[in-house]
Design a protein around this motif. Structure first.
Motif, PDB file in Angstrom:
ATOM      1  N   PHE A 244       8.870  43.177  56.563  1.00 59.61           N
ATOM      2  CA  PHE A 244       8.324  42.206  55.625  1.00 59.61           C
ATOM      3  C   PHE A 244       8.155  40.839  56.297  1.00 59.61           C
ATOM      4  CE2 PHE A 244       8.498  39.110  52.140  1.00 59.61           C
ATOM      5  CZ  PHE A 244       7.439  39.579  51.376  1.00 59.61           C
TER       6      PHE A 244
ATOM      7  N   GLN B  33       4.783  38.751  56.542  1.00 59.61           N
ATOM      8  CA  GLN B  33       4.675  37.355  56.115  1.00 59.61           C
ATOM      9  C   GLN B  33       4.044  36.483  57.190  1.00 59.61           C
ATOM     10  OE1 GLN B  33       8.864  36.804  55.035  1.00 59.61           O
ATOM     11  NE2 GLN B  33       8.171  35.927  53.101  1.00 59.61           N
TER      12      GLN B  33
ATOM     13  N   TRP C 244       1.672  44.822  57.049  1.00 54.64           N
ATOM     14  CA  TRP C 244       1.282  44.942  55.632  1.00 54.64           C
ATOM     15  C   TRP C 244       0.836  46.363  55.320  1.00 54.64           C
ATOM     16  CZ3 TRP C 244       2.889  42.186  51.935  1.00 54.64           C
ATOM     17  CH2 TRP C 244       3.020  40.788  52.032  1.00 54.64           C
TER      18      TRP C 244
ATOM     19  N   TRP D  61       1.172  44.790  43.596  1.00 53.10           N
ATOM     20  CA  TRP D  61       0.936  44.566  45.028  1.00 53.10           C
ATOM     21  C   TRP D  61       0.207  43.239  45.262  1.00 53.10           C
ATOM     22  CZ3 TRP D  61       3.501  46.872  48.625  1.00 53.10           C
ATOM     23  CH2 TRP D  61       3.119  46.705  49.954  1.00 53.10           C
TER      24      TRP D  61
ATOM     25  N   SER E 207       0.328  40.609  43.355  1.00 49.76           N
ATOM     26  CA  SER E 207       1.306  39.535  43.099  1.00 49.76           C
ATOM     27  C   SER E 207       2.183  39.308  44.322  1.00 49.76           C
ATOM     28  CB  SER E 207       2.200  39.879  41.903  1.00 49.76           C
ATOM     29  OG  SER E 207       1.444  39.947  40.732  1.00 49.76           O
ATOM     30  N   LEU E 208       2.605  40.401  44.939  1.00 45.05           N
ATOM     31  CA  LEU E 208       3.447  40.284  46.137  1.00 45.05           C
ATOM     32  C   LEU E 208       2.679  39.578  47.252  1.00 45.05           C
ATOM     33  CD1 LEU E 208       6.017  41.010  47.800  1.00 45.05           C
ATOM     34  CD2 LEU E 208       4.811  43.097  48.468  1.00 45.05           C
TER      35      LEU E 208
ATOM     36  N   SER F  61       3.932  36.028  48.709  1.00 48.20           N
ATOM     37  CA  SER F  61       4.820  36.592  49.729  1.00 48.20           C
ATOM     38  C   SER F  61       5.690  35.543  50.419  1.00 48.20           C
ATOM     39  CB  SER F  61       4.012  37.369  50.773  1.00 48.20           C
ATOM     40  OG  SER F  61       3.135  36.495  51.458  1.00 48.20           O
TER      41      SER F  61
ATOM     42  N   PHE G 197       9.337  35.000  49.078  1.00 43.60           N
ATOM     43  CA  PHE G 197      10.329  36.077  49.096  1.00 43.60           C
ATOM     44  C   PHE G 197      10.967  36.272  50.466  1.00 43.60           C
ATOM     45  CE2 PHE G 197       7.149  37.498  45.845  1.00 43.60           C
ATOM     46  CZ  PHE G 197       7.952  37.267  44.743  1.00 43.60           C
TER      47      PHE G 197
ATOM     48  N   LEU H 279      12.891  45.399  49.218  1.00 39.28           N
ATOM     49  CA  LEU H 279      11.497  45.227  48.820  1.00 39.28           C
ATOM     50  C   LEU H 279      11.122  46.246  47.751  1.00 39.28           C
ATOM     51  CD1 LEU H 279       8.613  44.126  49.026  1.00 39.28           C
ATOM     52  CD2 LEU H 279       8.266  45.617  51.009  1.00 39.28           C
TER      53      LEU H 279
ATOM     54  N   LEU I 104       9.721  45.653  43.950  1.00 40.44           N
ATOM     55  CA  LEU I 104       8.428  46.174  43.491  1.00 40.44           C
ATOM     56  C   LEU I 104       8.589  47.080  42.269  1.00 40.44           C
ATOM     57  CD1 LEU I 104       6.751  47.002  46.930  1.00 40.44           C
ATOM     58  CD2 LEU I 104       6.129  45.151  45.359  1.00 40.44           C
TER      59      LEU I 104
END
Length: 198
Positions: free
Chosen positions: A13, A17, A24, A61, A63-64, A68, A71, A79, A83
């Motif tokens: 993750f 980011q 991703w 997804w 929204s994440l 990102s 978080f 994660l 989710l």
């Protein structure tokens, strides 16, 4: 993902980011199917006829991706937990919204089925012009067209067929400004004909 396979995803993750597209894609490949399963478990029968599980999963997804930077998930398990919780919450929120609207699910009817249950289905009204609108437009076009010289007719016909001002000007050998002016005059003549109620 247990044991060593789980460890191989630690830090994934953080890489995502930082803009790592492959990270991703790997996260998506690992997490998306699990999110879909959570949504399917949560959707009750009436909601299944209204919503697609993939819509909820994609929403989670998106929204994440959008947030990102807020978080920090040290491993794939944290994660996934996030989710799954987000997907569950989205389904619950939508369920509440449906009930708050006091929507009677028994009165919801598919557009594919006629009230009588025949397979003909309900016809969604078309946004296309009606035959009478076509006839009126054609009459107006004929009236304006009859008064034009050959060059103006060509300009009008090309405009009617969807050519750009530049394409028309190159074809008839006029400046773009002259084409625009001619089309405006033709439009004004058309409007005044329509207004006179022939």
């Amino acid at each position: 993902m247990h044991g060593s396979s789980g460890h191989s995803f630690d830090g994934l993750f953080a890489r995502a980011q930082s803009g790592d597209k492959d990270a991703w894609e790997e996260l998506f490949r690992q997490c998306y199917p699990k999110v879909i399963r959570v949504v399917r478990r949560r959707l009750n029968q009436p909601m299944r006829s209204l919503y697609d599980s993939a819509d909820f999963a994609s929403d989670v997804w998106r929204s994440l991706l959008a947030k990102s930077d807020r978080f920090d998930f040290p491993n794939i398990h944290s994660l996934l937990a996030f989710l799954e919780k987000a997907a569950t919450q989205k389904v619950i929120d939508e369920h509440r919204k449906l009930h708050s609207q006091k929507r009677d699910q028994t009165r919801t009817m598919s557009l594919d089925a006629a009230p009588e249950g025949f397979s003909v289905g309900m016809q969604v009204p078309s946004t296309d012009p009606t035959p009478s609108q076509y006839a009126v437009a054609n009459e107006g076009w004929q009236r304006v067209n009859e008064r034009l010289d050959e060059s103006h007719r060509r300009v009008l016909e090309m405009a009617r067929q969807g050519y750009s001002t530049r394409e028309i000007s190159e074809t008839v050998g006029w400046s773009m400004r002259k084409v625009q002016r001619a089309l405006k005059e033709l439009g004004d003549a058309w409007d005044s004909d329509e207004g006179s109620g022939s």
